[in-house]
Design an enzyme around this catalytic site. Sequence first.
Site, mmCIF file in Angstrom:
data_model
loop_
_atom_site.group_PDB
_atom_site.id
_atom_site.type_symbol
_atom_site.label_atom_id
_atom_site.label_comp_id
_atom_site.label_asym_id
_atom_site.label_seq_id
_atom_site.Cartn_x
_atom_site.Cartn_y
_atom_site.Cartn_z
ATOM 1 N N LYS A 187 0.835 -1.213 0.000
ATOM 2 C CA LYS A 187 0.000 0.000 0.000
ATOM 3 C C LYS A 187 0.866 1.257 0.000
ATOM 4 C CE LYS A 187 -1.943 2.505 3.221
ATOM 5 N NZ LYS A 187 -1.756 3.821 2.576
ATOM 6 N N GLY A 239 7.206 4.689 8.182
ATOM 7 C CA GLY A 239 6.321 5.824 8.425
ATOM 8 C C GLY A 239 6.511 6.375 9.819
ATOM 9 N N SER A 240 5.422 6.901 10.387
ATOM 10 C CA SER A 240 5.539 7.585 11.677
ATOM 11 C C SER A 240 5.698 6.593 12.833
ATOM 12 C CB SER A 240 4.304 8.448 11.910
ATOM 13 O OG SER A 240 3.157 7.621 11.992
ATOM 14 N N THR A 241 6.314 7.052 13.895
ATOM 15 C CA THR A 241 6.506 6.214 15.081
ATOM 16 C C THR A 241 5.146 5.846 15.684
ATOM 17 O OG1 THR A 241 8.692 7.133 15.452
ATOM 18 C CG2 THR A 241 7.624 6.124 17.356
ATOM 19 N N GLY A 244 3.798 3.016 13.766
ATOM 20 C CA GLY A 244 4.679 1.884 14.075
ATOM 21 C C GLY A 244 4.293 1.224 15.392
ATOM 22 N N GLU A 261 10.417 0.853 10.047
ATOM 23 C CA GLU A 261 11.404 1.904 9.852
ATOM 24 C C GLU A 261 10.679 3.201 10.152
ATOM 25 O OE1 GLU A 261 13.182 4.795 8.575
ATOM 26 O OE2 GLU A 261 13.115 4.009 6.534
ATOM 27 N N CYS A 295 13.570 10.613 6.946
ATOM 28 C CA CYS A 295 13.629 10.106 8.323
ATOM 29 C C CYS A 295 15.052 10.227 8.881
ATOM 30 C CB CYS A 295 13.152 8.670 8.382
ATOM 31 S SG CYS A 295 13.876 7.659 7.097
ATOM 32 N N GLU A 392 10.617 14.927 16.004
ATOM 33 C CA GLU A 392 10.805 14.909 14.547
ATOM 34 C C GLU A 392 9.862 15.920 13.895
ATOM 35 O OE1 GLU A 392 9.420 11.441 12.203
ATOM 36 O OE2 GLU A 392 11.377 11.499 11.246
#
Length: 482
Positions: A187, A239-241, A244, A261, A295, A392
């Site tokens: 996706k 993507g974003s933490t 995740g 990641e 990132c 971030e």
Amino acid sequence: MSKTIKWEYSPAPEGTDHIKLKKQYELFIDGKFVAPNSGNYFKTINPSNEKMIAKVAEADKTDVDKAVKSAKNAYEKVWSKMPAKERGKYIFRIARLLQERAREFSVIETMDGGKPIRESRDVDVPLAAAHFFYHAGWADKLEYAFPGRKANPLGVVGQIIPWNFPLLMAAWKLAPALATGNTVVLKPAETTPLTAMKLAEIIQEADLPPGVVNIVTGAGKTGQAIVNHANIKKIAFTGSTDVGKYIMKAVAGSGKKYTLELGGKAANIIFEDAAIDQAVEGIIDAIFFNQGHVCCAGSRLYVQEGISDEVISKLRNRMETLIVGDPLDKNTDIGAINSKMQLKKIESYVKMGTKEGGSIFQSSCSLPNKGFWHAPTIFTDVSQSNRIVQEEIFGPVLAIQTFRTVDEVIAKANNSPYGLSGGVWTDKGSKIFKVTKDIRAGVIWANTFNKFDPASPFGGYKESGVGSEGGIEGLSGYVDLG
Ligand code: NAI
Ligand code: MG
């Protein structure tokens, strides 16, 4: 202070007459383009002018289930039975076709995501092709990657990717999964789905057996349907933490493997003995490359005290020469911010930085009226506890601090919830070894930044992720070793 020299450039836009785009993109399931179950489509726009480029299908649970069924069927009947060297040929073919269409892919990547054409042309597309080439080579040599072990594929893998390197992330995900004998449901991100759909066309043209790669478009809900599908054996996510963490919780106890990641807040460290002009160029690249939508961006700069005035003055001068504007122009250094949402996030951090007491400097470039733009920005007079130093931002915003000793800067660099990457600029090899050994980050560049190669693993410590991508380490995330 040295004087800033500004050159005027005539516009040099890359042509768009050679690209082929449809008005509407369907889902790529079982080797065919099919309409979504819900009949719903969303728009993808060009963030540099806010114009719609195409409508894109929104996949729901039913569509994801269809894609997983097709991937499972292809895995059981075709892909896992095929001799590895044949698998390699398909991956090689994808690499070749991508190379042949490099120009078209670069232009579409720039239109859909806002990054400068120079980057999509010189970085994103060639690196994506390189990942397919590299992994094509591994397909029939896995016994050398894992000597004395048998590398068994996992089955169907679900892959969810972000908008900052849309095609490159698709290549990072697909190439190792296919080389190791898995089939895929991928996706892309909802703001940048187009190069993935163009890649689907290449996959069709390469005659990949139907169902080996399925590409479904949509936003978070579509991603959730992939994460929670019972027949998916592994989730690979970039993507974003926050997402995740959601994925880790969602797959806990399910037996699904995962690689994540996530975010970063890289420290870029410049010592007094560094080649300062080169370092300044590297610092600029580390934070302003791809509008800071990276990132591993070098978003924290630590300058040794004795050279801080010189470095900051040179940085400001260089920032003034950066060209911000039309991403399709070959002279552009800084393109558009990927989405309105991301722009708002960056703007709120910049406000916060000033509120926290930081001194701001922004280049005096003029920004286009339409679209999403942010001037290159640096903050000095910030401290370690400031949110713009800790969190971030994912935009062209650099927080600068000074340091005196090696131990002090190592402690400061490590004082972060993240641990993805870092940079060190010095003339002394011994300092490079000391700093790279003591900083807890997956990748540390010395006297350079943002260098990538399909053979070197990339991944983070702490909240930056789990597992690596690229190289043998990356392959190992897609196999069960017998
Ligand atoms: P995101 O993490 O929401 O999006 C990444 C991908 O995950 C997209 O394909 C999205 O559709 C999908 N997704 C969203 N929610 C999901 C869910 N619950 N389950 C499964 N998939 C889901 O990132 P977003 O919102 O676009 O950006 C927010 C921030 O994340 C950025 O400001 C940046 O700080 C960070 N980010 C980091 C990236 C990296 O490369 N490490 C890439 C993109 C964003
Ligand atoms: Mg778009």
